[in-house]
Design an enzyme around this catalytic site. Structure first.
Site, PDB file in Angstrom:
ATOM      1  N   GLY A  10       5.739   9.305  -5.607  1.00 28.77           N
ATOM      2  CA  GLY A  10       5.074   8.525  -6.649  1.00 28.77           C
ATOM      3  C   GLY A  10       6.031   8.342  -7.813  1.00 28.77           C
ATOM      4  O   GLY A  10       7.220   8.046  -7.612  1.00 28.77           O
ATOM      5  N   ALA A  11       5.538   8.554  -9.031  1.00 29.88           N
ATOM      6  CA  ALA A  11       6.363   8.339 -10.211  1.00 29.88           C
ATOM      7  C   ALA A  11       7.583   9.267 -10.205  1.00 29.88           C
ATOM      8  O   ALA A  11       8.734   8.820 -10.216  1.00 29.88           O
ATOM      9  CB  ALA A  11       5.517   8.563 -11.468  1.00 29.88           C
ATOM     10  N   MET A  12       7.332  10.567 -10.157  1.00 30.00           N
ATOM     11  CA  MET A  12       8.434  11.529 -10.300  1.00 30.00           C
ATOM     12  C   MET A  12       9.298  11.587  -9.036  1.00 30.00           C
ATOM     13  O   MET A  12      10.532  11.626  -9.124  1.00 30.00           O
ATOM     14  CB  MET A  12       7.836  12.907 -10.608  1.00 30.00           C
ATOM     15  CG  MET A  12       8.772  13.806 -11.314  1.00 30.00           C
ATOM     16  SD  MET A  12       9.301  13.032 -12.857  1.00 30.00           S
ATOM     17  CE  MET A  12      10.709  14.046 -13.166  1.00 30.00           C
ATOM     18  N   GLY A  13       8.657  11.595  -7.875  1.00 32.68           N
ATOM     19  CA  GLY A  13       9.422  11.573  -6.616  1.00 32.68           C
ATOM     20  C   GLY A  13      10.243  10.298  -6.518  1.00 32.68           C
ATOM     21  O   GLY A  13      11.385  10.313  -6.042  1.00 32.68           O
ATOM     22  N   ASN A 106       4.615  20.263 -11.644  1.00 33.01           N
ATOM     23  CA  ASN A 106       4.074  21.090 -12.716  1.00 33.01           C
ATOM     24  C   ASN A 106       3.134  22.143 -12.120  1.00 33.01           C
ATOM     25  O   ASN A 106       2.624  21.977 -11.012  1.00 33.01           O
ATOM     26  CB  ASN A 106       3.300  20.216 -13.712  1.00 33.01           C
ATOM     27  CG  ASN A 106       4.233  19.451 -14.632  1.00 33.01           C
ATOM     28  OD1 ASN A 106       5.333  19.905 -14.948  1.00 33.01           O
ATOM     29  ND2 ASN A 106       3.793  18.285 -15.076  1.00 33.01           N
ATOM     30  N   LYS A 188       6.625  25.717 -19.418  1.00 31.77           N
ATOM     31  CA  LYS A 188       6.114  24.340 -19.253  1.00 31.77           C
ATOM     32  C   LYS A 188       4.641  24.362 -18.848  1.00 31.77           C
ATOM     33  O   LYS A 188       3.841  23.543 -19.294  1.00 31.77           O
ATOM     34  CB  LYS A 188       6.946  23.575 -18.221  1.00 31.77           C
ATOM     35  CG  LYS A 188       6.524  22.108 -18.195  1.00 31.77           C
ATOM     36  CD  LYS A 188       7.517  21.190 -17.545  1.00 31.77           C
ATOM     37  CE  LYS A 188       7.093  19.747 -17.810  1.00 31.77           C
ATOM     38  NZ  LYS A 188       7.389  18.858 -16.694  1.00 31.77           N
ATOM     39  N   ASN A 196      -2.874  19.434 -22.078  1.00 30.50           N
ATOM     40  CA  ASN A 196      -3.522  18.568 -21.077  1.00 30.50           C
ATOM     41  C   ASN A 196      -5.045  18.712 -21.067  1.00 30.50           C
ATOM     42  O   ASN A 196      -5.754  17.714 -21.223  1.00 30.50           O
ATOM     43  CB  ASN A 196      -2.956  18.828 -19.675  1.00 30.50           C
ATOM     44  CG  ASN A 196      -1.539  18.308 -19.523  1.00 30.50           C
ATOM     45  OD1 ASN A 196      -0.833  18.084 -20.498  1.00 30.50           O
ATOM     46  ND2 ASN A 196      -1.109  18.126 -18.286  1.00 30.50           N
ATOM     47  N   SER A 261      -0.788  13.670 -18.754  1.00 28.37           N
ATOM     48  CA  SER A 261      -0.991  13.187 -17.373  1.00 28.37           C
ATOM     49  C   SER A 261      -2.380  13.539 -16.839  1.00 28.37           C
ATOM     50  O   SER A 261      -2.972  12.786 -16.070  1.00 28.37           O
ATOM     51  CB  SER A 261       0.084  13.770 -16.454  1.00 28.37           C
ATOM     52  OG  SER A 261       0.016  15.184 -16.478  1.00 28.37           O
ATOM     53  N   GLU A 273      -4.661  18.387 -11.964  1.00 27.45           N
ATOM     54  CA  GLU A 273      -3.933  19.582 -11.509  1.00 27.45           C
ATOM     55  C   GLU A 273      -4.434  20.844 -12.225  1.00 27.45           C
ATOM     56  O   GLU A 273      -3.735  21.853 -12.264  1.00 27.45           O
ATOM     57  CB  GLU A 273      -2.422  19.380 -11.733  1.00 27.45           C
ATOM     58  CG  GLU A 273      -1.820  18.292 -10.835  1.00 27.45           C
ATOM     59  CD  GLU A 273      -0.301  18.161 -10.956  1.00 27.45           C
ATOM     60  OE1 GLU A 273       0.180  17.989 -12.091  1.00 27.45           O
ATOM     61  OE2 GLU A 273       0.387  18.225  -9.932  1.00 27.45           O
TER      62      GLU A 273
END
Ligand code: NAD
Length: 313
Positions: A10-13, A106, A188, A196, A261, A273
């Protein structure tokens, strides 16, 4: 490492996979999202940066189309899909006995779940401050800069660690080998476990959340619990440093204008998540006899919101 796969693109991959591909490596994107995979197969990935938009040809397949074994597999699904992805990678024979399987998702506890499927000696953990966005199937939004810290999950020295580090640096990903990646992973995870859920429950941007004069009173008890659980797991965190890290995200010039996110996931009708953040902290707390009432409550509140925002079918 000749053959590299990014599983969960997706975005990060997509960011990590396309940056490594552009450095000249053989990279395959593996993903469950049919429309995304079809778009990339037909037109490549469309990459929009601050100053350019261009197409990049890169191989993309569904897990059931895997027909080779990889030297390095980077797992970047959302946390809740990651074990299913790892099981599929194993089922379709993508993993050799010496394949390095790295994740920079994350959240907490990924290496423990992964070790139910593959040996701990094959698992590498990374933490990143790179960000990425997805504008639609096959369309990445890549702005800003970042860095990566990585280590083998069991802390053992391994020549593959420096090979992966070199690949990341050749791709411009600003990578370093960590002596204690858990310190950064937990730090993190603390940021994500505070900002979040609070911004998601309150339906506020990070900067809007920070406008309230007693914000620090709200975040401190959550952080104290995380510091206590981390200490019981031999990870030493500084409460003051964590407060500084979280408060550094409040200004407009950092993340103040953004929703985290988790907010984006929930209001797009997707599960969050939270079980890998506050939920995992509560679980570790229960196992170790550390009370975590604030993290438990945040987990329940986000699950309540999921019930009303995520299609339950
Ligand atoms: P993402 O939602 O963009 O992608 C995760 C998976 O969901 C991919 O397999 C993707 O193909 C799939 N997906 C996305 N939209 C879909 C849709 N509409 N329909 C079907 N499938 C869809 O998630 P991400 O932001 O890449 O996050 C991956 C991991 O990296 C998470 O653990 C996240 O917390 C972490 N992370 C993300 C960022 C970031 O800036 N995006 C930064 C650091 C860490």
């Amino acid at each position: 490492m000749e053959k590299i796969a990014v599983a969960g693109a997706g975005a990060m991959g997509g960011r990590i996979g396309t940056m490594i591909k552009q450095a000249g490596y053989d990279v395959t994107l593996i993903d469950y999202w049919d429309e995304h995979v079809a778009q990339i197969q037909q037109h490549g990935v469309e990459i929009q940066t601050e100053d350019d938009t261009y197409q990049l040809d890169i191989e993309a397949i569904h897990p059931h189309e895997i027909d080779t074994q990889y030297d390095l597999i980077i797992i970047l699904t959302k946390a809740m899909q990651s074990v299913e992805m790892l099981q599929d990678l194993k089922r379709y024979d993508a993993i050799k006995p010496d394949t390095a399987v790295l994740t920079m998702m994350n959240g907490l506890g990924h290496h423990e779940r992964f070790s139910q499927v593959i040996p701990m000696s094959q698992i590498f953990l990374a933490v990143t401050v790179w960000t990425a966005g997805l504008r639609g199937p096959g369309q990445l939004l890549l702005e800003g800069t970042g860095g990566i810290e990585l280590q083998r999950a069991d802390g053992e020295a391994d020549p593959r660690t420096s090979t992966i580090n070199d690949i990341f640096n050749n791709a411009g990903l600003n990578s370093t080998i960590s002596e204690d990646v858990f310190q950064s992973v937990w730090s993190k995870a603390t940021l994500n476990s505070v900002v979040n859920p609070l911004c998601t429950i309150l339906n506020k941007r990070i900067g809007e959340f920070a406008e309230y004069e007693a914000t620090r009173d709200m975040i401190k008890p959550i952080i104290k619990e995380i510091v206590a659980v981390a200490a019981a797991r031999d990870v030493q965190l500084s409460e003051d440093a964590l407060i500084d890290k979280i408060e550094a995200t409040y200004p407009e010039e950092t993340q103040g204008l953004h929703y985290p996110s988790m907010h984006q996931d929930l209001y797009s009708g997707r599960y969050t998540e939270v079980d890998y953040l506050n939920g995992q902290i509560a679980k570790y707390g229960d196992e170790l006899g550390v009370e975590t009432p604030n993290n438990k409550l945040l987990t329940h509140l986000v699950h309540q919101l999921e019930l009303s925002h995520v299609d339950q079918d």
